[in-house]
Design an enzyme around this catalytic site. Structure first.
Site, PDB file in Angstrom:
ATOM      1  N   ASP A  90       0.829  -1.204   0.000  1.00  0.00           N
ATOM      2  CA  ASP A  90       0.000   0.000   0.000  1.00  0.00           C
ATOM      3  C   ASP A  90       0.864   1.254   0.000  1.00  0.00           C
ATOM      4  O   ASP A  90       2.089   1.183   0.133  1.00  0.00           O
ATOM      5  CB  ASP A  90      -0.955  -0.014   1.210  1.00  0.00           C
ATOM      6  CG  ASP A  90      -0.263  -0.411   2.521  1.00  0.00           C
ATOM      7  OD1 ASP A  90       0.988  -0.394   2.573  1.00  0.00           O
ATOM      8  OD2 ASP A  90      -0.954  -0.736   3.482  1.00  0.00           O
ATOM      9  N   ASP A 110      -7.771  -2.478  14.185  1.00  0.00           N
ATOM     10  CA  ASP A 110      -9.159  -2.704  13.765  1.00  0.00           C
ATOM     11  C   ASP A 110      -9.288  -3.886  12.801  1.00  0.00           C
ATOM     12  O   ASP A 110     -10.311  -4.057  12.151  1.00  0.00           O
ATOM     13  CB  ASP A 110      -9.746  -1.427  13.134  1.00  0.00           C
ATOM     14  CG  ASP A 110      -8.964  -0.976  11.894  1.00  0.00           C
ATOM     15  OD1 ASP A 110      -8.004  -1.683  11.498  1.00  0.00           O
ATOM     16  OD2 ASP A 110      -9.314   0.072  11.328  1.00  0.00           O
ATOM     17  N   HIS A 117      -7.503  -4.436  10.066  1.00  0.00           N
ATOM     18  CA  HIS A 117      -7.181  -4.230   8.645  1.00  0.00           C
ATOM     19  C   HIS A 117      -5.879  -4.931   8.286  1.00  0.00           C
ATOM     20  O   HIS A 117      -4.975  -5.062   9.103  1.00  0.00           O
ATOM     21  CB  HIS A 117      -7.153  -2.748   8.271  1.00  0.00           C
ATOM     22  CG  HIS A 117      -6.000  -1.942   8.775  1.00  0.00           C
ATOM     23  ND1 HIS A 117      -6.138  -0.850   9.609  1.00  0.00           N
ATOM     24  CD2 HIS A 117      -4.676  -2.039   8.542  1.00  0.00           C
ATOM     25  CE1 HIS A 117      -4.965  -0.323   9.857  1.00  0.00           C
ATOM     26  NE2 HIS A 117      -4.047  -1.025   9.236  1.00  0.00           N
ATOM     27  N   GLU A 155      -9.621  -1.314   5.246  1.00  0.00           N
ATOM     28  CA  GLU A 155     -10.312  -0.960   6.483  1.00  0.00           C
ATOM     29  C   GLU A 155     -11.597  -1.781   6.647  1.00  0.00           C
ATOM     30  O   GLU A 155     -12.085  -2.357   5.668  1.00  0.00           O
ATOM     31  CB  GLU A 155     -10.652   0.529   6.449  1.00  0.00           C
ATOM     32  CG  GLU A 155      -9.436   1.455   6.373  1.00  0.00           C
ATOM     33  CD  GLU A 155      -8.670   1.566   7.689  1.00  0.00           C
ATOM     34  OE1 GLU A 155      -8.662   0.606   8.486  1.00  0.00           O
ATOM     35  OE2 GLU A 155      -8.062   2.620   7.923  1.00  0.00           O
TER      36      GLU A 155
HETATM   37  C1  GLP Z   1      -0.448   0.176   8.603  1.00  0.00           C
HETATM   38  C2  GLP Z   1      -0.088  -0.629   7.357  1.00  0.00           C
HETATM   39  C3  GLP Z   1      -0.358  -2.096   7.546  1.00  0.00           C
HETATM   40  C4  GLP Z   1       0.203  -2.567   8.877  1.00  0.00           C
HETATM   41  C5  GLP Z   1      -0.469  -1.824  10.006  1.00  0.00           C
HETATM   42  C6  GLP Z   1       0.022  -2.279  11.379  1.00  0.00           C
HETATM   43  O1  GLP Z   1      -1.771   0.573   8.647  1.00  0.00           O
HETATM   44  N1  GLP Z   1      -0.759  -0.160   6.207  1.00  0.00           N
HETATM   45  O2  GLP Z   1       0.200  -2.827   6.469  1.00  0.00           O
HETATM   46  O3  GLP Z   1      -0.006  -3.944   9.015  1.00  0.00           O
HETATM   47  O4  GLP Z   1      -0.153  -0.445   9.836  1.00  0.00           O
HETATM   48  O5  GLP Z   1       1.230  -1.646  11.685  1.00  0.00           O
HETATM   49  P1  GLP Z   1       2.197  -2.076  12.854  1.00  0.00           P
HETATM   50  O6  GLP Z   1       2.885  -3.299  12.398  1.00  0.00           O
HETATM   51  O7  GLP Z   1       3.142  -0.918  12.998  1.00  0.00           O
HETATM   52  O8  GLP Z   1       1.346  -2.282  14.048  1.00  0.00           O
END
Ligand code: GLP
Length: 260
Positions: free
Chosen positions: A67, A136, A138, A143
């Site tokens: 993304d 949440d 995702h 989302e």
């Molecule tokens: C972002 C990214 C996701 C990731 C999520 C969790 O929203 N787009 O790909 O999995 O954060 O991040 P973290 O690993 O820092 O908790």
């Protein structure tokens, strides 16, 4: 879905790196799906160590990002392409030209998303996709409410995600409202999905994704339909799993020939 419960984030990174090393031993040109966020950092560190010692090479690898934020300037440190360059590309021997992400600055974002889908297909699809999970539920930036069959497209970030990601920006208002993200249908086409989650703040999402009903309200739960998923968790992230003891027994009793 195989759930592996480990003692530390470091161990999660080691086990995930073992699976990636096995993939590249079998096929040096394999296609890796890379994720941003803190969850994959121990994997990237472990891979970097193995490249330094000469035990692993990604010199012929291709990689695709999940993304990207829409509208961040090319030099913005939080543009995901820059994050991946810092956390992953710069630490390994992968050719930066072989790492692709959707361009959140493209004039025509719809065409950019279609071209990104095309590029993944043309590369033969993703062999192993690294995933984190948002609080949440995702995955990538899909989302709650995302179509379970969605493809790469523009999405609006929730307040929760913008709040979670505000730590990387000056304040929440600086976090973009929009992103381009591989869809859940896109992610489901990878050959092996490897999700890593650590910390108690992920326990609720992990509970819904792994053991809840399959629902767009917890988008990662779609992975229950994927034939090859590995979920690596530390104990706090696994703390709300009903079958935790069973997962641990199954992993301990795993036949030595069976890989992740
Ligand atoms: C972002 C990214 C996701 C990731 C999520 C969790 O929203 N787009 O790909 O999995 O954060 O991040 P973290 O690993 O820092 O908790």
């Amino acid at each position: 879905m195989e759930v592996v419960i480990v003692d530390s984030a470091r161990e999660a990174g080691r086990i995930a790196a073992d699976a990636i090393a096995e993939l590249y031993a079998a096929n040096p040109r394999a296609v890796l799906g890379v994720a941003t966020g803190s969850s994959p950092l121990t994997i990237y560190r472990e891979l970097a160590e193995r490249v330094t010692t000469g035990d692993l090479s990604l010199a012929e690898a291709r990689a695709f990002m999940l993304d990207e934020y829409v509208g961040l300037a090319e030099e913005h440190p939080q543009r995901y392409r820059n994050v991946i360059d810092r956390d992953f590309v710069s630490k390994l021997d992968i050719d930066p030209a072989n790492v692709s992400g959707p361009d959140g600055q493209a004039d025509d974002l719809v065409a950019e998303c279609a071209a990104y889908e095309q590029a993944i297909s043309a590369a033969g699809g993703i062999d192993l996709q690294i995933l984190g999970v948002g609080a949440d539920g995702h995955i990538a930036f899909n989302e709650p409410g995302s179509s379970l069959g969605s493809r790469t497209r523009i999405k609006t970030l929730t307040r929760q995600t913008r709040t979670d990601n505000a730590r990387f920006f000056d304040d929440i208002e600086a976090v973009p409202h929009h992103c381009l993200t591989q869809g859940l249908g896109t992610i489901m086409q990878c050959r092996h999905a490897l999700l890593v989650a650590t910390g108690r703040h992920k326990a609720e999402a992990v509970h819904h994704v792994v053991e809840g009903p399959i629902t767009a309200m917890w988008p990662g739960s779609v992975l229950q339909l994927h034939p090859h998923v590995t979920v690596i968790l530390d104990r706090p992230a696994a703390s709300r799993l009903q079958l935790a003891t069973y997962y641990e027994e199954a992993y301990r009793a795993k036949p030595p020939w069976q890989q992740l």
